[in-house]
Design an enzyme around this catalytic site. Sequence first.
Site, PDB file in Angstrom:
ATOM      1  N   GLY A  71       0.800  -1.216   0.000  1.00  0.00           N
ATOM      2  CA  GLY A  71       0.000   0.000   0.000  1.00  0.00           C
ATOM      3  C   GLY A  71       0.832   1.265   0.000  1.00  0.00           C
ATOM      4  O   GLY A  71       0.466   2.263  -0.623  1.00  0.00           O
ATOM      5  N   THR A  72       1.959   1.246   0.708  1.00  0.00           N
ATOM      6  CA  THR A  72       2.813   2.436   0.769  1.00  0.00           C
ATOM      7  C   THR A  72       3.334   2.797  -0.615  1.00  0.00           C
ATOM      8  O   THR A  72       3.306   3.972  -1.017  1.00  0.00           O
ATOM      9  CB  THR A  72       3.986   2.207   1.742  1.00  0.00           C
ATOM     10  OG1 THR A  72       3.472   2.112   3.074  1.00  0.00           O
ATOM     11  CG2 THR A  72       4.983   3.357   1.679  1.00  0.00           C
ATOM     12  N   GLN A 178      -7.805   0.162   4.352  1.00  0.00           N
ATOM     13  CA  GLN A 178      -8.589  -0.362   5.473  1.00  0.00           C
ATOM     14  C   GLN A 178     -10.017  -0.710   5.081  1.00  0.00           C
ATOM     15  O   GLN A 178     -10.665  -1.528   5.747  1.00  0.00           O
ATOM     16  CB  GLN A 178      -8.616   0.667   6.619  1.00  0.00           C
ATOM     17  CG  GLN A 178      -7.277   0.933   7.261  1.00  0.00           C
ATOM     18  CD  GLN A 178      -6.730  -0.267   8.014  1.00  0.00           C
ATOM     19  OE1 GLN A 178      -7.473  -1.152   8.451  1.00  0.00           O
ATOM     20  NE2 GLN A 178      -5.418  -0.327   8.168  1.00  0.00           N
ATOM     21  N   SER A 198      -4.166  -3.057  -0.375  1.00  0.00           N
ATOM     22  CA  SER A 198      -3.054  -3.793   0.230  1.00  0.00           C
ATOM     23  C   SER A 198      -3.467  -5.226   0.488  1.00  0.00           C
ATOM     24  O   SER A 198      -4.538  -5.488   1.057  1.00  0.00           O
ATOM     25  CB  SER A 198      -2.613  -3.132   1.538  1.00  0.00           C
ATOM     26  OG  SER A 198      -1.613  -3.900   2.175  1.00  0.00           O
ATOM     27  N   HIS A 200      -2.118  -7.594   2.546  1.00  0.00           N
ATOM     28  CA  HIS A 200      -2.068  -8.166   3.898  1.00  0.00           C
ATOM     29  C   HIS A 200      -3.127  -7.612   4.836  1.00  0.00           C
ATOM     30  O   HIS A 200      -3.221  -8.025   5.986  1.00  0.00           O
ATOM     31  CB  HIS A 200      -0.662  -8.022   4.500  1.00  0.00           C
ATOM     32  CG  HIS A 200      -0.308  -6.658   4.977  1.00  0.00           C
ATOM     33  ND1 HIS A 200      -0.325  -6.303   6.304  1.00  0.00           N
ATOM     34  CD2 HIS A 200       0.094  -5.558   4.308  1.00  0.00           C
ATOM     35  CE1 HIS A 200       0.063  -5.050   6.436  1.00  0.00           C
ATOM     36  NE2 HIS A 200       0.312  -4.572   5.235  1.00  0.00           N
ATOM     37  N   THR A 236      10.328  -7.234 -12.376  1.00  0.00           N
ATOM     38  CA  THR A 236       9.665  -8.530 -12.516  1.00  0.00           C
ATOM     39  C   THR A 236       8.624  -8.704 -11.410  1.00  0.00           C
ATOM     40  O   THR A 236       8.924  -8.522 -10.230  1.00  0.00           O
ATOM     41  CB  THR A 236      10.692  -9.667 -12.451  1.00  0.00           C
ATOM     42  OG1 THR A 236      11.644  -9.490 -13.497  1.00  0.00           O
ATOM     43  CG2 THR A 236      10.020 -11.020 -12.589  1.00  0.00           C
ATOM     44  N   CYS A 328       6.276   6.535  19.745  1.00  0.00           N
ATOM     45  CA  CYS A 328       7.428   6.708  20.619  1.00  0.00           C
ATOM     46  C   CYS A 328       8.643   7.073  19.783  1.00  0.00           C
ATOM     47  O   CYS A 328       9.028   6.331  18.883  1.00  0.00           O
ATOM     48  CB  CYS A 328       7.685   5.420  21.400  1.00  0.00           C
ATOM     49  SG  CYS A 328       8.956   5.599  22.674  1.00  0.00           S
TER      50      CYS A 328
END
Length: 382
Positions: A71-72, A178, A198, A200, A236, A328
């Site tokens: 997706g990125t 999402q 995406s 996954h 490829t 963080c």
Amino acid sequence: MQIYLDYSATTPTRPEAIAAMQVALKEQWGNPSSLHEWGQRAATVVEQGRIQVAKLIHAANPESIIFTAGGTEANNLAIMGVARLYTVPQHIIISQVEHSAISEPVRLLEKWGWEVTRLGVDSKGRVSPWDLKTALQDNTVLVSIIYGQSEIGTVQPIAELGNITQQHKALFHTDAVQAAGRLPIDVEKLSVDLLTLSSHKIYGPQGAGALYVRPGTELVPLLAGGGQEMGLRSGTQAVPVIAGFGVAAELASAELPGETPRLMKLRHRLFAQLANIPGLIPTGDLDHRLPHHVSFCVEHADGKKLSGKALVRQMNLAGIGISAGSACHSGKLSPSPVLLAMGYSESAALGGVRFTLGRDTTAADVDWAGMVFEQILQRLSF
């Protein structure tokens, strides 16, 4: 007892997708660009995957699906692929609640002289169509608004936003990572020129994504090379992961009519279970919402003992996987930019948590997780 409730982060690869990948690895391992039999066996797998992914979003032309590594990359191809059409910086519009795969490339464009408008959101995380109307300029070339927000679950009015953008003659992109496989999407009815998917997130393998490109929409590729994927993504193709992605997409489409209402029922159950806990605030739009998504913030998080990250760690010790919105950096916790954009205080924005449900989630899982979460909150609050 272990319970996984972080399906918005990733989903377990379903057995059918794994089986398809194993066949591809053993029998369809050729280079899809090769003209001989071995290559053509692999090419058939890629084209079958393209048809399966296209059907998930009702794309009439399978060649509008461009496979990427995730997706990125698809988001970057949408943003930078449009931007590179212009030798002079133009104007782009996004929202304040975009995924970093959108906000970071746009930040880079801004450094290069592009004008950027970041639309604000209301207290539920929704973009106002009126705000988009007023933000459009003569030199606006692209609008990118996330379909379903991963941290708070809010679903945007994509059809209306797309229509407004289309009337202005600008391109419209949405990150539907999402939403796909959880909500029905029909790109032939939506005014979207570009849409990100995406693998996954829909029980396919990691390392595969896709960008839907409406026929006639021009992009400049990010990668130069052999001209694969209709010339928009050289390299490829990863045949096994595309095989798994395709099977996952086909099954997600078939199961969606039953799975979406089931997830919504579990979502309501968990919200109701945690509704009366003092200081725990539901976040996002409860009506316009991803079906599998439950999120809260702790009103008076201290950023240390009581924070989103601390809650995630405590839940993990209890065998339950959830996630937090705060980040963080160098050992210091920073508040969630999404919750800040919605008007929450810095302390509340340190206390965001997300439960996301999936195919294997049961009512018993939800009840147990809710009970454990309430006990942890009580312990950390005193």
